[in-house]
Design a protein around this motif. Sequence first.
Motif, PDB file in Angstrom:
ATOM      1  N   GLU A  20       0.865  -1.167   0.000  1.00  0.00           N
ATOM      2  CA  GLU A  20       0.000   0.000   0.000  1.00  0.00           C
ATOM      3  C   GLU A  20       0.908   1.225   0.000  1.00  0.00           C
ATOM      4  O   GLU A  20       1.742   1.390   0.891  1.00  0.00           O
ATOM      5  N   ALA A  21       0.787   2.054  -1.021  1.00  0.00           N
ATOM      6  CA  ALA A  21       1.640   3.231  -1.159  1.00  0.00           C
ATOM      7  C   ALA A  21       0.798   4.480  -0.960  1.00  0.00           C
ATOM      8  O   ALA A  21      -0.231   4.659  -1.608  1.00  0.00           O
ATOM      9  N   GLU A  22       1.254   5.334  -0.071  1.00  0.00           N
ATOM     10  CA  GLU A  22       0.539   6.582   0.193  1.00  0.00           C
ATOM     11  C   GLU A  22       1.346   7.739  -0.366  1.00  0.00           C
ATOM     12  O   GLU A  22       2.512   7.926  -0.028  1.00  0.00           O
ATOM     13  N   HIS A  23       0.717   8.505  -1.241  1.00  0.00           N
ATOM     14  CA  HIS A  23       1.338   9.699  -1.806  1.00  0.00           C
ATOM     15  C   HIS A  23       0.910  10.859  -0.915  1.00  0.00           C
ATOM     16  O   HIS A  23      -0.268  11.212  -0.876  1.00  0.00           O
ATOM     17  N   ILE A  24       1.861  11.436  -0.192  1.00  0.00           N
ATOM     18  CA  ILE A  24       1.552  12.492   0.764  1.00  0.00           C
ATOM     19  C   ILE A  24       1.742  13.834   0.079  1.00  0.00           C
ATOM     20  O   ILE A  24       2.830  14.152  -0.391  1.00  0.00           O
ATOM     21  N   ARG A  25       0.683  14.587   0.026  1.00  0.00           N
ATOM     22  CA  ARG A  25       0.708  15.897  -0.619  1.00  0.00           C
ATOM     23  C   ARG A  25       0.537  16.977   0.448  1.00  0.00           C
ATOM     24  O   ARG A  25      -0.241  16.819   1.389  1.00  0.00           O
ATOM     25  N   THR A  26       1.217  18.077   0.272  1.00  0.00           N
ATOM     26  CA  THR A  26       1.121  19.150   1.258  1.00  0.00           C
ATOM     27  C   THR A  26      -0.085  20.051   1.021  1.00  0.00           C
ATOM     28  O   THR A  26      -0.572  20.674   1.959  1.00  0.00           O
ATOM     29  N   SER A  27      -0.592  20.117  -0.215  1.00  0.00           N
ATOM     30  CA  SER A  27      -1.695  21.033  -0.481  1.00  0.00           C
ATOM     31  C   SER A  27      -2.957  20.355  -1.014  1.00  0.00           C
ATOM     32  O   SER A  27      -3.962  21.015  -1.208  1.00  0.00           O
ATOM     33  N   ASP A  28      -2.902  19.058  -1.274  1.00  0.00           N
ATOM     34  CA  ASP A  28      -4.056  18.314  -1.789  1.00  0.00           C
ATOM     35  C   ASP A  28      -4.289  17.102  -0.903  1.00  0.00           C
ATOM     36  O   ASP A  28      -3.409  16.703  -0.143  1.00  0.00           O
ATOM     37  N   PRO A  29      -5.456  16.469  -1.038  1.00  0.00           N
ATOM     38  CA  PRO A  29      -5.683  15.237  -0.268  1.00  0.00           C
ATOM     39  C   PRO A  29      -4.663  14.163  -0.643  1.00  0.00           C
ATOM     40  O   PRO A  29      -4.232  14.076  -1.788  1.00  0.00           O
ATOM     41  N   ASN A  30      -4.286  13.382   0.337  1.00  0.00           N
ATOM     42  CA  ASN A  30      -3.359  12.274   0.099  1.00  0.00           C
ATOM     43  C   ASN A  30      -4.037  11.203  -0.747  1.00  0.00           C
ATOM     44  O   ASN A  30      -5.253  11.065  -0.715  1.00  0.00           O
ATOM     45  N   GLY A  31      -3.255  10.456  -1.482  1.00  0.00           N
ATOM     46  CA  GLY A  31      -3.775   9.371  -2.294  1.00  0.00           C
ATOM     47  C   GLY A  31      -3.120   8.057  -1.897  1.00  0.00           C
ATOM     48  O   GLY A  31      -1.928   8.015  -1.618  1.00  0.00           O
ATOM     49  N   VAL A  32      -3.900   6.989  -1.853  1.00  0.00           N
ATOM     50  CA  VAL A  32      -3.383   5.669  -1.508  1.00  0.00           C
ATOM     51  C   VAL A  32      -3.652   4.716  -2.663  1.00  0.00           C
ATOM     52  O   VAL A  32      -4.758   4.695  -3.199  1.00  0.00           O
ATOM     53  N   ARG A  33      -2.633   3.953  -3.040  1.00  0.00           N
ATOM     54  CA  ARG A  33      -2.770   2.929  -4.076  1.00  0.00           C
ATOM     55  C   ARG A  33      -2.245   1.619  -3.527  1.00  0.00           C
ATOM     56  O   ARG A  33      -1.308   1.601  -2.737  1.00  0.00           O
ATOM     57  N   GLU A  34      -2.844   0.529  -3.978  1.00  0.00           N
ATOM     58  CA  GLU A  34      -2.390  -0.791  -3.568  1.00  0.00           C
ATOM     59  C   GLU A  34      -1.851  -1.522  -4.787  1.00  0.00           C
ATOM     60  O   GLU A  34      -2.454  -1.496  -5.852  1.00  0.00           O
ATOM     61  N   TYR A  35      -0.684  -2.156  -4.608  1.00  0.00           N
ATOM     62  CA  TYR A  35      -0.026  -2.880  -5.683  1.00  0.00           C
ATOM     63  C   TYR A  35       0.185  -4.324  -5.265  1.00  0.00           C
ATOM     64  O   TYR A  35       0.416  -4.610  -4.091  1.00  0.00           O
ATOM     65  N   ALA A  36       0.144  -5.230  -6.225  1.00  0.00           N
ATOM     66  CA  ALA A  36       0.424  -6.650  -5.981  1.00  0.00           C
ATOM     67  C   ALA A  36       1.590  -7.059  -6.868  1.00  0.00           C
ATOM     68  O   ALA A  36       1.735  -6.576  -7.999  1.00  0.00           O
TER      69      ALA A  36
END
Length: 53
Positions: A20-36
């Motif tokens: 599970e990868a979380e893209h942390i953004r300082t000005s927008d909502p964070n996004g989470v993606r799951e990879y297999a």
Amino acid sequence: MHCAICGARFEGDIDHVRVEAEHIRTSDPNGVREYAFHAECWDRLSEGWMDPA
């Protein structure tokens, strides 16, 4: 599922890795993606990485 490295399809009843990868953004909502990954593909990708902090 499809391996994020090689793209080949596989069933969840074989050895595999899920990340599970979380893209942390300082000005927008964070996004989470799951990879297999096939276990072998993951081993090749992560070879030489340091242990998580």
